[in-house]
Enzyme design. Structure first.
Site, short mmCIF file in Angstrom:
data_model
loop_
_atom_site.label_atom_id
_atom_site.label_comp_id
_atom_site.label_asym_id
_atom_site.label_seq_id
_atom_site.Cartn_x
_atom_site.Cartn_y
_atom_site.Cartn_z
N ASN A 151 1.09 -1.23 0.00
CA ASN A 151 0.09 -0.02 0.18
C ASN A 151 1.13 1.06 0.09
OD1 ASN A 151 -1.77 2.03 0.50
ND2 ASN A 151 -2.67 1.04 2.26
N ARG A 195 -2.45 -2.22 -3.47
CA ARG A 195 -3.68 -1.27 -3.19
C ARG A 195 -3.83 -0.17 -4.30
NH1 ARG A 195 -4.88 3.08 1.13
NH2 ARG A 195 -7.27 3.39 0.78
N HIS A 235 -12.73 2.94 0.17
CA HIS A 235 -12.72 1.86 1.11
C HIS A 235 -13.31 0.75 0.51
CE1 HIS A 235 -12.70 5.13 4.28
NE2 HIS A 235 -11.57 4.71 4.28
N GLY A 264 -13.09 5.35 10.77
CA GLY A 264 -11.70 5.37 11.06
C GLY A 264 -11.50 6.68 11.17
N ARG A 270 -11.49 15.76 7.83
CA ARG A 270 -12.18 16.20 6.66
C ARG A 270 -13.78 16.63 7.09
NH1 ARG A 270 -10.88 10.67 3.58
NH2 ARG A 270 -9.08 10.49 4.68
N ASP A 309 -8.12 12.38 16.61
CA ASP A 309 -8.21 11.07 17.15
C ASP A 309 -9.35 10.91 18.39
OD1 ASP A 309 -7.59 8.60 18.93
OD2 ASP A 309 -5.82 8.51 17.62
N ARG A 358 -9.71 8.98 20.60
CA ARG A 358 -9.39 8.55 21.99
C ARG A 358 -9.04 9.82 22.71
NH1 ARG A 358 -5.45 4.29 19.33
NH2 ARG A 358 -5.39 5.86 17.92
N GLU A 418 -8.03 -5.20 5.26
CA GLU A 418 -7.97 -4.85 3.96
C GLU A 418 -6.73 -5.46 3.39
OE1 GLU A 418 -8.56 -0.54 5.17
OE2 GLU A 418 -9.26 -0.35 3.24
P1 AMP Z 1 -8.18 3.83 11.33
O1 AMP Z 1 -8.04 4.98 10.44
O2 AMP Z 1 -9.08 2.83 10.92
O3 AMP Z 1 -7.03 3.31 11.45
O4 AMP Z 1 -8.69 4.39 12.49
C1 AMP Z 1 -8.14 5.50 13.23
C2 AMP Z 1 -8.98 6.02 14.21
O5 AMP Z 1 -9.55 5.08 15.23
C3 AMP Z 1 -8.21 6.88 15.38
O6 AMP Z 1 -7.99 8.04 14.77
C4 AMP Z 1 -8.89 6.80 16.44
O7 AMP Z 1 -9.81 7.90 16.43
C5 AMP Z 1 -9.77 5.50 16.52
N1 AMP Z 1 -9.30 4.64 17.45
C6 AMP Z 1 -8.32 3.48 17.31
N2 AMP Z 1 -8.45 2.85 18.50
C7 AMP Z 1 -9.34 3.32 19.53
C8 AMP Z 1 -9.75 3.16 20.69
N3 AMP Z 1 -9.03 2.24 21.59
N4 AMP Z 1 -10.62 3.76 21.29
C9 AMP Z 1 -11.52 4.96 20.52
N5 AMP Z 1 -10.92 5.17 19.09
C10 AMP Z 1 -10.08 4.33 18.76
#
Ligand code: AMP
Length: 397
Positions: A7, A90, A179, A209, A240, A283, A285, A384
């Protein structure tokens, strides 16, 4: 057969080596800061992760590092590079040219290049990765797996914008969706998991995500999805904006004296939950922590995000005249119980009730709706890379 899954970004290259029989990732990692300085990460399955600062002037050097690592006598995972039977890439945008994955030849390369305008940040980088693999592993087949391909089954009602038809005729401006590998993988898997007949199913996939998109999958085919010509449309995301009134662009341009490029940067990088929270974080979290500590903007950003997902679920239940299952996937969808609860608590009209205990589970396949819920709601972890490896094997069979 062992499949190398690649990727490629403009300055990065993520990889996994997958054994297609056991479907296990034998090794994974990342080349970062390609063309800047360089950092190489390698992790064999069950082994120690190593991170090395090493000059990576271009993607070819990156691919060489990957091959040296996987065949390294010390912590490599193959005895010889001959064990790598194919490479799955990808590719972000296949336009209307690709409705499925394809074995790469010169014609395919030219067709991917013709889609560069539609994904100027991604497709050129994907092509660089393919060329690097062709140069270093001549004779090993390369397969392109497109983010857009799964959504090529959308009907015209779903993919056309209300714009003068000449823009579609001249530039192919329409909804493509992204996606796709994840939506395809998860919509298939949720049917297997629930014992539903895929050919007679109504599934909504919430891929949540950093970038998020929702899809309506009717009888196994994507009939609508929230991302559009580009991955900027749809639900609110990390940075975004998602869908906005297009007139806002002109309004900001005049008020703030900004160019189109400036505003596109605002919409892509400074908006979403990051912008709504006043810059706390993209994020979830961090946003969850800030909300717990009383930060009202952070709490509001998460609620506004969740509501934007609720809207699409309602639209897609309408588009399919019902829904059998809703699947949550990707970093946020798999992990964030608070966000899932905010979304699901607004779906009572569909006869859905949340099982609060099950909703506490993270990152594993589980039904999180109650037994008497009319629509099953599940967490289905996406994969993926495995989906790309499977497609690669299928194309070459
Ligand atoms: P992705 O783009 O699929 O890798 O998702 C990333 C996003 O998932 C991060 O920016 C977080 O906001 C969220 N994320 C990942 N782990 C956690 C978690 N344990 N609790 C809450 N949100 C999470």
């Amino acid at each position: 057969m062992k499949i190398l899954v690649i990727n490629c970004g403009s300055s990065s290259l993520k990889y996994q080596l997958i054994d297609s029989e056991s479907e296990k990732a034998l090794a994974s990692g990342l080349c970062e800061r390609i063309g800047i300085d360089g950092r190489f990460t390698y992790k064999p399955d069950g082994g120690e992760k190593s991170v090395t600062d090493i000059d990576i002037p271009n993607h070819e050097v990156g691919v060489k590092l990957v091959l040296d690592a996987v065949a390294n006598p010390k912590d490599g995972v193959v005895a010889s590079l001959d064990e790598i039977g194919a490479i799955g890439h990808r590719v972000v945008h296949g336009g209307e040219k690709f409705a499925s994955s394809v074995k790469i030849d010169d014609k395919v390369m030219a067709a991917i290049e013709e889609c560069n305008d539609l994904a100027p940040l991604h497709n050129p980088a994907n092509l660089i990765g393919i060329r690097a693999c062709q140069a270093i592993m001549p004779g090993v087949p390369n397969v392109a797996v497109f983010d857009t391909a799964f959504h090529q089954t959308m009907p015209k009602e779903a993919y056309m914008y209300g714009l003068p038809i000449e823009y579609y005729d001249k530039y192919k401006i329409r909804r493509y969706g992204f996606h796709g590998t994840s939506h395809s993988f998860v919509s298939k898997r949720v049917c297997e998991f629930l014992g539903l007949d895929r050919k007679k199913s109504k599934v909504i996939v919430c891929h949540l995500g950093n970038g998020s998109s929702i899809s309506a999958v009717l009888n196994g085919e994507s009939i609508d999805t929230s991302m559009g010509l580009t991955p900027l449309e749809g639900v609110i995301m990390g940075t975004r904006s998602g869908s906005i009134d297009p007139a806002i662009i002109e309004f900001i341009a005049h008020k703030e004296n900004k160019s189109i490029d400036d505003i596109m940067k605002v919409l892509n990088k400074d908006s979403g939950v990051y912008g709504l929270s006043g810059g706390v974080s993209s994020d979830f979290r961090d946003l969850g922590k800030a909300s717990d500590e009383g930060n009202k903007l952070a709490a509001d950003a998460v609620s506004i995000f969740s509501y934007s997902v609720v809207r699409y679920i309602g639209a897609y239940a309408a588009a399919m005249n019902g829904v059998d299952a809703i699947a949550f996937t990707a970093g946020l969808g798999e992990n964030d119980q608070k966000v899932r609860k905010q979304i699901i608590s607004r779906l009572g009209y569909l006869g859905i009730t949340l099982d609060e205990e099950k909703n506490k589970i993270r990152s594993e396949e589980v039904v999180i709706s109650t037994d008497d819920s009319k629509v099953k709601v599940c967490i289905i972890p996406t994969n993926e890379e495995l989906a790309i490896a499977r497609e690669t094997v299928e194309v070459l069979a």
